[in-house]
Design an enzyme around this catalytic site. Sequence first.
Site, PDB file in Angstrom:
ATOM      1  N   GLY A   1      39.214  66.629  20.048  1.00 61.11           N
ATOM      2  CA  GLY A   1      39.189  66.354  18.609  1.00 61.11           C
ATOM      3  C   GLY A   1      39.609  67.487  17.834  1.00 61.11           C
ATOM      4  O   GLY A   1      40.184  68.447  18.287  1.00 61.11           O
TER       5      GLY A   1
ATOM      6  N   ASP B   1      44.288  56.772  24.049  1.00 62.89           N
ATOM      7  CA  ASP B   1      42.931  57.206  23.901  1.00 62.89           C
ATOM      8  C   ASP B   1      43.088  58.899  23.506  1.00 62.89           C
ATOM      9  O   ASP B   1      43.388  59.558  24.384  1.00 62.89           O
ATOM     10  CB  ASP B   1      42.308  57.194  25.413  1.00 62.89           C
ATOM     11  CG  ASP B   1      40.676  57.241  25.244  1.00 62.89           C
ATOM     12  OD1 ASP B   1      40.191  57.610  24.174  1.00 62.89           O
ATOM     13  OD2 ASP B   1      40.110  56.867  26.316  1.00 62.89           O
ATOM     14  N   LEU B   2      42.514  59.170  22.564  1.00 63.67           N
ATOM     15  CA  LEU B   2      42.718  60.367  21.975  1.00 63.67           C
ATOM     16  C   LEU B   2      42.464  61.380  22.847  1.00 63.67           C
ATOM     17  O   LEU B   2      41.361  61.638  23.431  1.00 63.67           O
ATOM     18  CB  LEU B   2      41.764  60.591  20.551  1.00 63.67           C
ATOM     19  CG  LEU B   2      41.965  61.927  20.062  1.00 63.67           C
ATOM     20  CD1 LEU B   2      43.315  62.430  19.243  1.00 63.67           C
ATOM     21  CD2 LEU B   2      40.924  62.218  18.561  1.00 63.67           C
ATOM     22  N   ASP B   3      43.276  62.577  23.047  1.00 64.38           N
ATOM     23  CA  ASP B   3      43.117  63.538  23.980  1.00 64.38           C
ATOM     24  C   ASP B   3      42.685  63.385  25.469  1.00 64.38           C
ATOM     25  O   ASP B   3      42.023  63.956  25.919  1.00 64.38           O
ATOM     26  CB  ASP B   3      42.076  64.727  23.364  1.00 64.38           C
ATOM     27  CG  ASP B   3      42.498  65.263  21.937  1.00 64.38           C
ATOM     28  OD1 ASP B   3      43.842  65.157  21.777  1.00 64.38           O
ATOM     29  OD2 ASP B   3      41.588  65.576  21.169  1.00 64.38           O
ATOM     30  N   GLU B   4      43.020  62.239  25.950  1.00 63.45           N
ATOM     31  CA  GLU B   4      42.776  61.701  27.052  1.00 63.45           C
ATOM     32  C   GLU B   4      43.895  61.484  27.838  1.00 63.45           C
ATOM     33  O   GLU B   4      43.765  60.841  29.008  1.00 63.45           O
ATOM     34  CB  GLU B   4      41.679  60.293  27.160  1.00 63.45           C
ATOM     35  CG  GLU B   4      40.124  60.771  26.574  1.00 63.45           C
ATOM     36  CD  GLU B   4      39.633  61.426  27.654  1.00 63.45           C
ATOM     37  OE1 GLU B   4      40.278  61.513  28.875  1.00 63.45           O
ATOM     38  OE2 GLU B   4      38.299  61.273  27.447  1.00 63.45           O
TER      39      GLU B   4
END
Lengths: 288, 288, 288, 288
Positions: free
Chosen positions: C204, C229-232
């Site tokens: 994040g 999926d954020l930063d995943e």
Amino acid sequence: MNHSSDTWILAAQCPSRLGTVDVVTRLLKEWRCYITEQQSFDDRLSQRFFIRTAFHPEGGALDADAFQAAFAARAAEFGMTFELTAPGQLTPVVIMVSKADHCLNDLLYRYRTGQLPIEIRAVVSNHPDLEPLAAWHGLPYHHFPITPETKPEQEAQVWQVIEESGAELVILARYMQVLSSEMSEKLAGKAINIHHSLLPGFKGAKPYHQAHAKGVKLVGATAHYINDDLDEGPIITQGVEPVTHADTPEDLVAKGRDIECLTLARAVAYHLERRVFLNDKRTVVFAR
Amino acid sequence: MNHSSDTWILAAQCPSRLGTVDVVTRLLKEWRCYITEQQSFDDRLSQRFFIRTAFHPEGGALDADAFQAAFAARAAEFGMTFELTAPGQLTPVVIMVSKADHCLNDLLYRYRTGQLPIEIRAVVSNHPDLEPLAAWHGLPYHHFPITPETKPEQEAQVWQVIEESGAELVILARYMQVLSSEMSEKLAGKAINIHHSLLPGFKGAKPYHQAHAKGVKLVGATAHYINDDLDEGPIITQGVEPVTHADTPEDLVAKGRDIECLTLARAVAYHLERRVFLNDKRTVVFAR
Amino acid sequence: MNHSSDTWILAAQCPSRLGTVDVVTRLLKEWRCYITEQQSFDDRLSQRFFIRTAFHPEGGALDADAFQAAFAARAAEFGMTFELTAPGQLTPVVIMVSKADHCLNDLLYRYRTGQLPIEIRAVVSNHPDLEPLAAWHGLPYHHFPITPETKPEQEAQVWQVIEESGAELVILARYMQVLSSEMSEKLAGKAINIHHSLLPGFKGAKPYHQAHAKGVKLVGATAHYINDDLDEGPIITQGVEPVTHADTPEDLVAKGRDIECLTLARAVAYHLERRVFLNDKRTVVFAR
Amino acid sequence: MNHSSDTWILAAQCPSRLGTVDVVTRLLKEWRCYITEQQSFDDRLSQRFFIRTAFHPEGGALDADAFQAAFAARAAEFGMTFELTAPGQLTPVVIMVSKADHCLNDLLYRYRTGQLPIEIRAVVSNHPDLEPLAAWHGLPYHHFPITPETKPEQEAQVWQVIEESGAELVILARYMQVLSSEMSEKLAGKAINIHHSLLPGFKGAKPYHQAHAKGVKLVGATAHYINDDLDEGPIITQGVEPVTHADTPEDLVAKGRDIECLTLARAVAYHLERRVFLNDKRTVVFAR
């Protein structure tokens, strides 16, 4: 590394020529062997080809002699030499040391905990100091003192231990003696030395003191096969450690111990896993 | 890095003697300067003392001349030399290059974005190639070709640019020419060179080709002050990069670029932040 | 790096099954293509097989269409997908940025000097700041501002540029905007992002500030494929940099820039050299 | 590190205020103590000041009690706490382990060879496995099994050993049990744990398995003081190791061992050399 119990290794090399990979992979398919990891490399300069294949027989079992015979016939066409390593195979080893115990201690720990696929047959030293360490691990310790005059006799004693032990690898874990040309030749390609500098910087004696005098900001260690040219054998792997102006020569000696242990252990693991190939004065290392 | 807009730096050195730290810290207290970061080191071998102090005046302002006069009186007693650096002070710099542009490009980026407290006064080269890069950054570019015969004249031209520009630091960002002894002496302690090897390994020309021939598994870069002994000046910092058997000499050249840029930029930053002290043939570096 | 002007790359993957290497190497031999470097890996967990082969036709020329047609027939049997990359082939690329310029500057330098086999078709940003940098390199710059309300429209504009440019790879060089699920899906496997932390730590916003608050002694950067999926997304490569108590959050931002540039550039190079394979949520990377 | 036999350490901290360095250095001068190495740092966020001074009395001898009394009077004015460490002073230590032996083996080696200034008073474990290793080093081994029900009693037993042994430092060398809040509080600032991940990534159980599932390309280890929040204590130092797609979870466990040993040993050395200061939830580490 943590090899699966059913993983065989086939390592081979030959002059560069069309079909070198195919001759390996086709045979493996015919023998219903599944390739789990393969690396090959062609050196345009030396015009040599190198391949390492990890595989497991689909049926579970492999008749190693029959497989090697079958492969030898085809490999001959390519001038290919090869080595087949069975799962769980332990390489018989002799370790040579002097007084410093850090590399020996590290190797014995890895040996005792099964981290290296070796069977240590003997520890040889020109000093008696490390006998208790070997003894705690239940290993025979041979103390052969050396002087300039007795060097030929001492080396003969060392050689006898190596031969009688059936060792296929000799590890010079800070042995600190220059081997004679004869001894070096006998051990070519099957003896790994750790030198406590980033070769070719600081060859010879007291490299940490040389490094201090020069004021370098990095020290290191080099694991290499020995040959008859001091500290000039083919390099397997190197490690490095930052240092500062505040480090005395003795501090460098202390700081260097860990990187010497790690670098030597990594080189030995690479060698045993058949990841290292001699390529004239250099090496090909299929690292992980 | 020296981000705070109110941070002054006092850097000093002298022979080892009781009271060397006290003479610095007492004055700062008297002048109501708060010490935010201090590092000192005594080299038992050279019997010299080094200190770097970052501080800010509690009142906000400092009369630098008066402070220096006051300190000079006390420092003299200790044979102490010192340098006071004001917040936001930009060091005038000349950069020397040849044809390779990576280090220049990197320095110009850091300059343009305010990452280095420098004011580039000129770029000097023995080739015309990098003029557009300098021009885009609005910098004067001096092209002084060199041949063995014209070397003295060329160096005189270079020296004139350095002098007239008021440069206090000369950065040899892959200049690729050996400076004469006279030039080296004039630049002693105020010129930083980047050599593309882990000195003292692979001095001189084509170090990556030497490294390839030797089969090393690590290459590196060394930033050092120049002196009149080629590639032997006091080392400021070194960087390292792993390489493999598959890297050709050209690959090593390519892989080495990044570590050259980083190592040179770090050395320049350390120098500008007054973290580096000459200590005979070595350096003291109060790194962060 | 893929320096040789005659080196082709064949990258393929399929479910694990006997003969997967053989189907590749046999065809190459039949087509008289010499394999200079090959790496294969079988993932026991996902039961998938991956192979990357570098080769050159012995005759010099290769009819790519015919070769692919021939291979497609055999690959189909194994459910194998593959990609053939010709020597010197440049991948069309769009770069997305926000205000921070370090990663863009680094990529443009590598592009300008031919260090990356790419053809940059456009730079896209939600801010106007980096237009001069793009302009100096002769590149079209699209400024599409974004607000929470205009996000769908803005993403449509971005997508149009990507589509019309024919880009096969999108590089998010510190774009700083969370892409919508729709956009992420469209870009799956063909967009590389750099996140300024060692994922999964500090996902994040403002990861360096998080890192400072936590008091870590290492910061890092992670290059990964984006997914919804954020930063995943699947990680390609990671870099690391030591920090100290004396580094403020701003210092961490500054120290992190270099490792962000290097990590992103390495990921892009690996991708372009066809060294990276998606393996569900992870990657297989045949690094050098 | 290889401290000179005459080097004393004075470590102190207090709220930021003019004169904090001076109060230390002036006393040392008055007592004719020569400062060989000094580092100080002011944390603008927490508004606290930290200093570490290495020195030796010019006359050779120092009356520690008198010196401390003299310093206490002045330090009180600044709200300064301090600790004086004499040359050659050995810190009494208790080591806690579970079944994994690599960190214990490493610490015992460093202890046996005098690389760490510690005196190990006992080894405590919830398993009997490592008793022979302790025994070979002549150390008492306490086996206190633990179940959820017996945890309070077990911790009481452990605490009794710590208290009776006079231990000033407890090293959790892969103890693998979560300490109760009570126990954590008792050990605050005097117990160092090694966690086998790069915190804050992969807290809790089986971090290498988590790392494998996530597909990271770097694993690491974190040495930290324990507090009552699991894996959240102030970080002292961290180490990192590259990994690849080919590493199974078991390979990560194996690869991680070395970096765990090195990271823990470095943290312990820093602590013993009085290089580490607690600064709320973070640490100040005057590393070398």
